[in-house]
Write an enzyme that holds these catalytic residues in place. Structure first.
Site, PDB file in Angstrom:
ATOM      1  N   HIS A 199      13.926 -14.574  -8.409  1.00  0.00           N
ATOM      2  CA  HIS A 199      14.458 -13.220  -8.369  1.00  0.00           C
ATOM      3  C   HIS A 199      14.358 -12.594  -6.978  1.00  0.00           C
ATOM      4  CE1 HIS A 199      15.071 -11.992 -12.751  1.00  0.00           C
ATOM      5  NE2 HIS A 199      14.897 -13.304 -12.749  1.00  0.00           N
ATOM      6  N   ASP A 200      13.322 -12.925  -6.240  1.00  0.00           N
ATOM      7  CA  ASP A 200      13.205 -12.387  -4.897  1.00  0.00           C
ATOM      8  C   ASP A 200      14.279 -12.976  -3.983  1.00  0.00           C
ATOM      9  OD1 ASP A 200      11.609 -10.753  -2.932  1.00  0.00           O
ATOM     10  OD2 ASP A 200      11.560 -12.709  -1.949  1.00  0.00           O
ATOM     11  N   GLY A 254      17.798 -11.746  -0.137  1.00  0.00           N
ATOM     12  CA  GLY A 254      17.397 -13.116   0.122  1.00  0.00           C
ATOM     13  C   GLY A 254      15.890 -13.258   0.029  1.00  0.00           C
ATOM     14  N   ASP A 293      12.985 -12.536   1.162  1.00  0.00           N
ATOM     15  CA  ASP A 293      12.359 -11.609   2.107  1.00  0.00           C
ATOM     16  C   ASP A 293      11.177 -10.835   1.534  1.00  0.00           C
ATOM     17  OD1 ASP A 293      13.615  -9.876   0.387  1.00  0.00           O
ATOM     18  OD2 ASP A 293      14.940  -8.968   1.892  1.00  0.00           O
ATOM     19  N   SER A 303      11.114  -8.626  -0.800  1.00  0.00           N
ATOM     20  CA  SER A 303      11.385  -7.232  -1.166  1.00  0.00           C
ATOM     21  C   SER A 303      10.961  -6.904  -2.588  1.00  0.00           C
ATOM     22  CB  SER A 303      12.869  -6.906  -0.971  1.00  0.00           C
ATOM     23  OG  SER A 303      13.691  -7.745  -1.773  1.00  0.00           O
ATOM     24  N   HIS A 349      13.492 -23.481 -16.690  1.00  0.00           N
ATOM     25  CA  HIS A 349      13.172 -22.952 -18.011  1.00  0.00           C
ATOM     26  C   HIS A 349      12.306 -23.912 -18.813  1.00  0.00           C
ATOM     27  CE1 HIS A 349      16.953 -20.157 -17.829  1.00  0.00           C
ATOM     28  NE2 HIS A 349      15.938 -19.711 -17.113  1.00  0.00           N
ATOM     29  N   ASP A 406      11.352 -24.621 -24.311  1.00  0.00           N
ATOM     30  CA  ASP A 406      11.347 -26.018 -24.745  1.00  0.00           C
ATOM     31  C   ASP A 406      10.022 -26.286 -25.446  1.00  0.00           C
ATOM     32  OD1 ASP A 406       9.389 -26.676 -22.851  1.00  0.00           O
ATOM     33  OD2 ASP A 406      10.577 -28.218 -21.864  1.00  0.00           O
ATOM     34  N   THR A 457       7.481 -28.035 -24.582  1.00  0.00           N
ATOM     35  CA  THR A 457       6.300 -28.285 -23.738  1.00  0.00           C
ATOM     36  C   THR A 457       6.257 -27.280 -22.590  1.00  0.00           C
ATOM     37  OG1 THR A 457       7.591 -29.912 -22.471  1.00  0.00           O
ATOM     38  CG2 THR A 457       6.207 -30.766 -24.265  1.00  0.00           C
ATOM     39  N   ASP A 511       8.596 -30.727 -17.371  1.00  0.00           N
ATOM     40  CA  ASP A 511       9.225 -31.988 -17.761  1.00  0.00           C
ATOM     41  C   ASP A 511      10.675 -31.760 -18.170  1.00  0.00           C
ATOM     42  OD1 ASP A 511       9.174 -30.954 -20.351  1.00  0.00           O
ATOM     43  OD2 ASP A 511       7.396 -32.094 -20.933  1.00  0.00           O
TER      44      ASP A 511
END
Length: 340
Positions: A112-113, A125, A127, A129, A233, A251, A253, A258
């Site tokens: 997300h950053d 980008g 950075d 923030s 994920h 998932d 595990t 994996d």
């Protein structure tokens, strides 16, 4: 990955953060990083180019070292990162050796950053923030990242490292904290943000596959790269997409990095013990992604390699030529890979 889907962690309270260095105005580099990696290059930029073009691996499982008895940050920028690594290991591991909720959130936080950027923007980008005080944490797409943000700010205040570097270092550390995860090559030396990242640059769990593919293409990623990145994920849990099933893993595990995610997402009927995000299901059968998705099923080395290559690009989104020239490879400070 980017989705509004992961676990909200217990709050960690701390005082206001201390900036690592006085802030200089930062402007993200528009255009893709490939345009900054031409001509005669220094070893760091050549290494990045070689990874992004597939000449060399982005996985560095063998490059491990302990902190030297005498390690001066004035001489070696990596010195403090040995200490950061030790701290993050305490924060990211369960007693059974698997990665915990804080690690899961740190993986998402790195995305997300860095991901709030595309080739036409001059802000955002990788950075830092999102970790800083620009209000990004209050955006709906960042819901669930509040606690890990506070955790990372606590680490930043303790070790006085840059926010931008810490966001990406924590992602890479969390990835290797999960058994079977790759040791992704890791650089430090980014400039911290001086303002918020642009809005509208992160995907949504209900978006169409074509829109998601186009969104990632504007960041420099192919559909193949997207298939690899979505695999993060594998270590995720959802909380907000369907609150009646809050806490369900994506998932079977979630404490292990994996490829079960790729197989679990394809299953019909769906395993009732997991939650499949709408976007993941649609991407898994999209004609531009389906073949690659199937190749990842049962092939851990293939996915680790492709993920590392794609995430290295992610971790350098918006980084300028000047920043690239000043990067230092601190991969050796990450913990060793585990398989259990």
């Amino acid at each position: 990955m980017f989705h509004k889907a992961l676990l909200v962690l217990p709050l960690i309270f701390l005082s206001s953060p201390t900036f690592a260095t006085p802030l200089e105005q930062r402007e993200a580099a528009p255009g893709l990083i490939d345009g900054l990696l031409t001509g005669i290059l220094d070893p760091i930029r050549q290494s990045i180019k070689d990874i992004l073009t597939g000449v060399k691996s982005g996985v560095a499982d063998g490059e491990i070292s302990s902190k030297p008895l005498l390690c001066l940050s004035t001489v070696d920028k990596c010195c403090v990162w040995y200490d950061v690594s030790t701290e993050l290991t305490k924060r990211f591991k369960e007693t059974n050796g698997q990665c915990n909720d804080a690690a899961r959130a740190a993986i998402r936080f790195g995305f997300h950053d860095a991901g709030a950027w595309d080739k036409d923007t001059t802000t955002g980008g990788a950075d830092g923030s999102l970790m800083m005080d620009f209000g990004e944490i209050d955006r709906p797409e960042n819901n669930g990242l509040q606690s890990v943000r506070l955790l990372l700010r606590e680490v930043q205040a303790k070790f006085k490292v840059g926010y931008a570097d810490l966001a990406q270092y924590a992602h890479n550390h969390a990835t290797i904290s999960c058994p079977k995860g790759p040791r992704i090559r890791t650089w430090v030396g980014r400039k911290d943000a001086t303002g918020a990242a642009p809005t509208g640059k992160l995907p949504d769990v209900h978006d169409s596959p074509d829109n998601l593919i186009a969104l990632f293409e504007r960041k420099g990623f192919s559909a193949h790269d997207l298939a690899a990145l979505v695999g993060a994920h594998a270590a995720a849990k959802q909380r907000f997409v369907d609150t009646s099933q809050a806490g369900k893993p994506l998932d079977t595990t979630p404490g292990v990095w994996d490829v079960e995610f790729y197989n679990d997402t394809l299953q019909e009927p769906q395993n009732p013990d997991i939650f499949v995000l709408p976007s993941d299901k649609k991407l898994s059968v999209h004609p531009k992604i389906h073949d690659e998705w199937l190749e990842f099923v049962g092939d851990q080395p293939h996915w680790n390699e492709d993920y590392a290559k794609a995430y290295i690009r992610m971790s350098l989104l918006g980084v300028t030529t000047a920043e690239l020239k000043g990067l230092k490879d601190c991969t050796r400070t990450l913990p060793k890979k585990t398989n259990k």
